[in-house]
Scaffold this motif. Structure first.
Motif, mmCIF file in Angstrom:
data_model
loop_
_atom_site.group_PDB
_atom_site.id
_atom_site.type_symbol
_atom_site.label_atom_id
_atom_site.label_comp_id
_atom_site.label_asym_id
_atom_site.label_seq_id
_atom_site.Cartn_x
_atom_site.Cartn_y
_atom_site.Cartn_z
ATOM 1 N N THR A 151 0.849 -1.190 0.000
ATOM 2 C CA THR A 151 0.000 0.000 0.000
ATOM 3 C C THR A 151 0.887 1.243 0.000
ATOM 4 O O THR A 151 2.112 1.155 0.042
ATOM 5 C CB THR A 151 -0.905 0.010 1.250
ATOM 6 N N SER A 156 -3.099 3.461 2.508
ATOM 7 C CA SER A 156 -4.218 3.493 1.562
ATOM 8 C C SER A 156 -3.859 2.664 0.336
ATOM 9 O O SER A 156 -2.692 2.329 0.104
ATOM 10 C CB SER A 156 -4.548 4.930 1.165
ATOM 11 N N LEU A 157 -4.866 2.331 -0.475
ATOM 12 C CA LEU A 157 -4.644 1.478 -1.642
ATOM 13 C C LEU A 157 -3.755 2.168 -2.682
ATOM 14 O O LEU A 157 -3.946 3.349 -2.990
ATOM 15 C CB LEU A 157 -5.973 1.119 -2.298
ATOM 16 N N ASP A 158 -2.809 1.421 -3.192
ATOM 17 C CA ASP A 158 -2.013 1.887 -4.327
ATOM 18 C C ASP A 158 -2.582 1.189 -5.566
ATOM 19 O O ASP A 158 -2.112 0.124 -5.974
ATOM 20 C CB ASP A 158 -0.538 1.546 -4.131
ATOM 21 N N VAL A 159 -3.615 1.777 -6.143
ATOM 22 C CA VAL A 159 -4.338 1.129 -7.234
ATOM 23 C C VAL A 159 -3.453 0.963 -8.468
ATOM 24 O O VAL A 159 -3.534 -0.046 -9.168
ATOM 25 C CB VAL A 159 -5.625 1.907 -7.576
ATOM 26 N N TYR A 186 -10.329 1.838 3.581
ATOM 27 C CA TYR A 186 -10.088 2.245 2.204
ATOM 28 C C TYR A 186 -11.206 3.193 1.762
ATOM 29 O O TYR A 186 -12.391 2.883 1.914
ATOM 30 C CB TYR A 186 -10.000 1.032 1.283
ATOM 31 N N SER A 187 -10.831 4.314 1.214
ATOM 32 C CA SER A 187 -11.785 5.376 0.904
ATOM 33 C C SER A 187 -12.677 5.016 -0.281
ATOM 34 O O SER A 187 -12.371 4.116 -1.078
ATOM 35 C CB SER A 187 -11.036 6.673 0.590
ATOM 36 N N ASP A 190 -10.808 5.402 -3.465
ATOM 37 C CA ASP A 190 -9.920 4.261 -3.714
ATOM 38 C C ASP A 190 -10.693 3.072 -4.278
ATOM 39 O O ASP A 190 -10.232 2.394 -5.201
ATOM 40 C CB ASP A 190 -9.215 3.841 -2.422
ATOM 41 N N GLU A 193 -11.630 3.773 -7.874
ATOM 42 C CA GLU A 193 -10.463 3.649 -8.756
ATOM 43 C C GLU A 193 -10.100 2.181 -8.967
ATOM 44 O O GLU A 193 -9.773 1.761 -10.086
ATOM 45 C CB GLU A 193 -9.282 4.405 -8.151
#
Length: 394
Positions: A151, A156-159, A186-187, A190, A193
């Motif tokens: 992450t 947070s997510l690293d899309v 996770y928002s 996010d 995405e």
């Protein structure tokens, strides 16, 4: 003769490190007293089950009708499945029916049923790291490979990083929010995405990955935070959950699988999970607690004591000079190992034991250089740990 793979796992240094630490804590408490040992190793909720759950237990226990302890359909009692459909409909803002639910033996059983249903040998499941350590075993059980994608710095997510790892072998992406071990939610942006990336990938290669959402901590959130729904954003989504954490009944092993009604193979997915529940030896979720949660799933629970304990522990860590990200949910703090330890979290956790502080090293969660503290312990334990943390930091 024990299978070589299992022998390798159970004899490895990292095998069941959390449970080993928990059991070591029991021995230390016997020797040095409960007040002198600070056990933050295991996520074992210490709130009592709410009154509604206790009342439901007593009501169900009084039932002596003929056949009340017999088999039911493998997917669960209709009333239990309907209750879970109502629960998930409210959370996901998408209408579910009884047919979209399978009752399971906790969230672990749910995940194993899902993976057995969708994985062929060599398939991959992408997971943002850090993550719940048992995921590795659940995926490997069925010939799959867990692909760990770090992450961002704030967890947070690293899309974009996830998108780079998508391939024809990708059967699913697995997310856990609020996250164990970080407490990160996770928002919505996010999730949007991520959903867009999965749709783009699926449309281009012809294999649409499932998005599996592990949500046993969904209700335990702080500071007005909310866990965003996934079903409206992505059709091939599945929720697995349990009542272990939110209703404080981890030992009762009751959970469920909820499949998005818009999933392209929703009915077949449910049939597969129901079949796998049987063949994995579970047969069905516990009859007694299916009836209990059907009556009490929406019990009101006050989680403010977890927030208070989070704040107490953060204040102690601040005083001792430790770095961490503020948890938005669950009941864990994921703490940075001091720089002089060169990210050796296992060695640092061993060092903390000298001060009777029991924690879990981050490498087991796929994130080297951190350690996890479960603050679902008494406030007394947290307050008494202050001197130990300060002494350890020095």
């Amino acid at each position: 003769m024990i299978a070589p793979k299992i022998k390798e796992i159970i004899n490895s240094k990292g095998a069941s490190v959390i449970r080993k630490m928990f059991e070591e804590g029991i021995l230390l408490k016997k020797e040095y007293g409960d007040d002198n040992v600070f056990d933050f190793s295991l996520g074992n909720p210490d709130l009592d089950p709410p009154k509604e759950v206790v009342d439901a237990i007593l009501e169900v226990a009084k039932d002596t009708t003929h056949g009340c302890h017999g088999y039911m359909p493998n997917a669960g009692y209709p009333e239990a499945r309907l209750a879970m459909a109502e629960k998930v409909s409210g959370e996901q803002t998408v209408k579910l029916e009884e047919k979209n639910i399978v009752m399971t033996v906790g969230a672990a059983s749910a995940l194993n049923c899902v993976f057995k249903s969708i994985l062929s040998s060599g398939d991959e499941v992408i997971v943002p790291a850090p993550f719940f350590a048992e995921y590795r075993h659940y995926v490997a059980n069925f010939g799959g490979k867990l692909v760990e994608v770090p992450t961002k710095a704030d967890f947070s997510l690293d899309v974009q990083a996830i998108e780079k790892m998508l391939s024809l072998k990708t059967a699913a992406v697995l997310i856990n929010t609020p996250n164990n071990p970080t407490g990160k939610i996770y928002s919505e942006s996010d999730i949007e995405e991520l959903a867009a990336a999965l749709k783009k990938h699926g449309n281009s290669c012809g294999r649409m990955p499932y998005l599996i959402c592990d949500e046993p901590y969904r209700a335990i959130v702080y500071d007005g935070a909310k866990v965003p729904p996934v079903f409206p954003k992505y059709e091939n989504a599945v929720v697995v959950s349990s009542f272990a954490k939110d209703l404080s009944i981890p030992g009762e092993r009751i959970g469920y699988i909820a499949v998005n009604p818009k999933c392209e193979d929703s009915d077949e997915f449910i049939s597969a999970c129901t079949f796998c529940l049987r063949t994995l030896g579970c047969v069905n979720a516990p009859a007694f607690f299916q009836k209990v949660v059907a009556k009490s799933w929406n019990a009101k629970v006050d989680y403010s004591s977890y927030a208070r304990r989070r704040d107490l522990l953060m204040a102690i860590l601040d005083k001792a000079g430790f770095e961490y990200c503020r948890p938005q949910g669950a009941f864990y703090l994921f703490v940075k190992v001091p720089s002089r330890w060169n990210d050796d979290d296992s060695a640092f956790c061993d060092y903390l034991k000298k001060f009777f502080i029991l924690s879990a090293p981050g490498n087991g969660f796929g994130k080297k250089g951190y350690f996890r503290l479960a603050y679902c312990v008494s406030e007394k334990t947290i307050v008494n740990s202050e001197k130990a943390f300060i002494a350890a930091a020095k």
